[in-house]
Scaffold this active site. Structure first.
Site, PDB file in Angstrom:
ATOM      1  N   GLY A  20      -7.604   5.129   5.793  1.00  0.00           N
ATOM      2  CA  GLY A  20      -6.250   5.586   5.499  1.00  0.00           C
ATOM      3  C   GLY A  20      -5.682   4.886   4.270  1.00  0.00           C
ATOM      4  O   GLY A  20      -5.013   5.487   3.436  1.00  0.00           O
ATOM      5  N   ARG A  24      -7.945  -0.551   1.186  1.00  0.00           N
ATOM      6  CA  ARG A  24      -9.141  -0.753   2.015  1.00  0.00           C
ATOM      7  C   ARG A  24     -10.346  -0.068   1.388  1.00  0.00           C
ATOM      8  O   ARG A  24     -11.474  -0.538   1.510  1.00  0.00           O
ATOM      9  CB  ARG A  24      -8.901  -0.188   3.416  1.00  0.00           C
ATOM     10  CG  ARG A  24      -8.007  -1.057   4.257  1.00  0.00           C
ATOM     11  CD  ARG A  24      -8.860  -2.104   4.919  1.00  0.00           C
ATOM     12  NE  ARG A  24      -8.071  -3.241   5.338  1.00  0.00           N
ATOM     13  CZ  ARG A  24      -7.613  -3.433   6.557  1.00  0.00           C
ATOM     14  NH1 ARG A  24      -7.845  -2.542   7.482  1.00  0.00           N
ATOM     15  NH2 ARG A  24      -6.939  -4.509   6.871  1.00  0.00           N
ATOM     16  N   ARG A  43      -1.857   9.278  -7.744  1.00  0.00           N
ATOM     17  CA  ARG A  43      -0.888   8.818  -6.723  1.00  0.00           C
ATOM     18  C   ARG A  43      -1.271   7.489  -6.066  1.00  0.00           C
ATOM     19  O   ARG A  43      -0.838   7.195  -4.937  1.00  0.00           O
ATOM     20  CB  ARG A  43      -0.710   9.874  -5.619  1.00  0.00           C
ATOM     21  CG  ARG A  43       0.022  11.104  -6.120  1.00  0.00           C
ATOM     22  CD  ARG A  43       0.126  12.147  -5.042  1.00  0.00           C
ATOM     23  NE  ARG A  43       0.769  13.331  -5.579  1.00  0.00           N
ATOM     24  CZ  ARG A  43       1.959  13.788  -5.205  1.00  0.00           C
ATOM     25  NH1 ARG A  43       2.623  13.187  -4.238  1.00  0.00           N
ATOM     26  NH2 ARG A  43       2.465  14.846  -5.744  1.00  0.00           N
ATOM     27  N   ARG A  87     -14.172   9.188   8.879  1.00  0.00           N
ATOM     28  CA  ARG A  87     -12.931   8.408   8.863  1.00  0.00           C
ATOM     29  C   ARG A  87     -13.225   7.023   9.405  1.00  0.00           C
ATOM     30  O   ARG A  87     -13.913   6.870  10.426  1.00  0.00           O
ATOM     31  CB  ARG A  87     -11.865   9.108   9.717  1.00  0.00           C
ATOM     32  CG  ARG A  87     -10.708   8.216  10.083  1.00  0.00           C
ATOM     33  CD  ARG A  87      -9.491   8.952  10.564  1.00  0.00           C
ATOM     34  NE  ARG A  87      -8.614   8.100  11.346  1.00  0.00           N
ATOM     35  CZ  ARG A  87      -7.892   7.085  10.872  1.00  0.00           C
ATOM     36  NH1 ARG A  87      -7.953   6.752   9.597  1.00  0.00           N
ATOM     37  NH2 ARG A  87      -7.111   6.355  11.664  1.00  0.00           N
ATOM     38  N   SER A  90      -7.915   2.498  12.115  1.00  0.00           N
ATOM     39  CA  SER A  90      -7.508   1.753  13.301  1.00  0.00           C
ATOM     40  C   SER A  90      -6.867   2.701  14.309  1.00  0.00           C
ATOM     41  O   SER A  90      -6.509   3.836  13.978  1.00  0.00           O
ATOM     42  CB  SER A  90      -6.515   0.649  12.911  1.00  0.00           C
ATOM     43  OG  SER A  90      -5.384   1.216  12.312  1.00  0.00           O
ATOM     44  N   ASP A 204      -4.274  -2.437  18.049  1.00  0.00           N
ATOM     45  CA  ASP A 204      -3.134  -2.785  18.901  1.00  0.00           C
ATOM     46  C   ASP A 204      -3.322  -2.044  20.221  1.00  0.00           C
ATOM     47  O   ASP A 204      -4.193  -1.174  20.316  1.00  0.00           O
ATOM     48  CB  ASP A 204      -1.799  -2.421  18.236  1.00  0.00           C
ATOM     49  CG  ASP A 204      -1.757  -0.985  17.764  1.00  0.00           C
ATOM     50  OD1 ASP A 204      -2.142  -0.732  16.611  1.00  0.00           O
ATOM     51  OD2 ASP A 204      -1.370  -0.109  18.546  1.00  0.00           O
ATOM     52  N   ARG A 217      -8.541  -8.757  10.965  1.00  0.00           N
ATOM     53  CA  ARG A 217      -8.544  -7.352  10.543  1.00  0.00           C
ATOM     54  C   ARG A 217      -9.678  -7.061   9.576  1.00  0.00           C
ATOM     55  O   ARG A 217     -10.329  -6.031   9.666  1.00  0.00           O
ATOM     56  CB  ARG A 217      -7.198  -6.969   9.915  1.00  0.00           C
ATOM     57  CG  ARG A 217      -6.150  -6.771  10.969  1.00  0.00           C
ATOM     58  CD  ARG A 217      -4.787  -6.454  10.422  1.00  0.00           C
ATOM     59  NE  ARG A 217      -3.847  -6.525  11.518  1.00  0.00           N
ATOM     60  CZ  ARG A 217      -3.389  -5.478  12.194  1.00  0.00           C
ATOM     61  NH1 ARG A 217      -3.744  -4.267  11.853  1.00  0.00           N
ATOM     62  NH2 ARG A 217      -2.561  -5.632  13.202  1.00  0.00           N
TER      63      ARG A 217
HETATM   64  N1  HPA Z   1      -0.170   4.920  17.057  1.00  0.00           N
HETATM   65  C1  HPA Z   1      -0.596   5.753  16.109  1.00  0.00           C
HETATM   66  N2  HPA Z   1      -1.510   5.411  15.219  1.00  0.00           N
HETATM   67  C2  HPA Z   1      -2.012   4.163  15.285  1.00  0.00           C
HETATM   68  C3  HPA Z   1      -1.614   3.254  16.242  1.00  0.00           C
HETATM   69  C4  HPA Z   1      -0.650   3.664  17.180  1.00  0.00           C
HETATM   70  O1  HPA Z   1      -0.250   2.896  18.071  1.00  0.00           O
HETATM   71  N3  HPA Z   1      -2.287   2.085  16.033  1.00  0.00           N
HETATM   72  C5  HPA Z   1      -3.082   2.297  14.956  1.00  0.00           C
HETATM   73  N4  HPA Z   1      -2.932   3.560  14.508  1.00  0.00           N
END
Ligand code: HPA
Length: 234
Positions: A20, A24, A43, A87, A90, A204, A217
């Site tokens: 994304g 990175r 961009r 892709r 995270s 997370d 990370r």
């Molecule tokens: N929500 C949506 N996208 C994400 C999240 C999340 O909690 N964590 C990492 N990408």
């Protein structure tokens, strides 16, 4: 050259990894590829092409969310003839059995809506990963000793979610994690007959509130890049 990608036709490889975050993309290209060349900076959505074990590969940022990813994936497929799109990103964990740092390979991706909604209308199309990539990624992740889960994920339209009831239903129905891009990547791959996979690290956790410490990370992201490369060329 397309509206959003400044690269010359031959400067994009048939295999593209899509984080994304464009920074990175730079980090991964510099760390894992040889003979790296910056091929896009329109961009600020950086793209780099190099080689891995002699195989040409491009790492192109997708931006966040399905509308952004859809722009880059569409142009890669239709203008640059990209064959394989992976892709690397995270996700938030949605099961107790899924831990921070674990890898999730998205076998399929559930959504409320995707940019392809206008085509599918009343149809609930099931966006699915390419099995060959999935299978190779699973073995690559296992060989690294990474705790790996394979199954259904949720591609959400929102990061700041106002519908906790929906997340509860997702968890109840076995969804492993939530991110914001994979479902549309799989839709586009299906439409154009290309191979796609989403390799995700749990950064997370929606049930426990835990988050990956900043210092971890980079290592987790590096593991995903290697898993993606081995899936593509292994
Ligand atoms: N929500 C949506 N996208 C994400 C999240 C999340 O909690 N964590 C990492 N990408």
């Amino acid at each position: 050259m397309t509206i959003h990608i400044g690269a010359a036709k031959g400067d994009i490889a048939p295999t593209v990894l899509m984080p994304g975050d464009p920074y990175r993309a730079r980090w991964a290209a510099e760390k894992f590829l040889s003979d790296v060349k910056l091929v896009n900076e329109v961009r600020g959505m950086l793209g780099f092409t190099g080689t891995w074990n002699g195989n040409p590969v491009t790492i192109q940022g997708s931006g966040m969310g399905m509308p952004s990813l859809s722009i880059y994936a569409n142009e890669l497929i239709t203008e640059y003839d990209t064959q394989t799109l992976i892709r690397i990103g995270s996700c938030g964990g949605m099961q107790k059995s899924v831990g921070i740092r674990d890898v999730i390979l998205a076998q399929t991706a559930t959504s409320i809506s995707t940019p392809s909604r206008g085509i599918f209308k009343e149809m609930n199309f099931a966006p699915a990963a390419n099995f060959d990539l999935l299978h190779k990624a699973f073995h690559a992740a296992e060989a690294k000793g990474t705790t790996t889960h394979v199954g259904n994920i949720y591609s959400s339209d929102v990061f700041y979610d106002e519908r906790p009831d929906l997340n509860e239903q997702m968890t109840r129905h076995g969804i492993l994690g939530v991110e914001m891009e994979a479902a549309e990547l799989y839709n586009l791959a299906a439409r154009h007959g290309r191979k796609a996979l989403a390799v995700l690290t749990v950064s997370d956790h929606l049930l426990t509130g835990e988050a990956l410490p900043a210092e971890d990370r980079e290592r987790s992201f590096g593991d995903m890049v290697e898993i993606a490369l081995e899936a593509a060329f292994g």
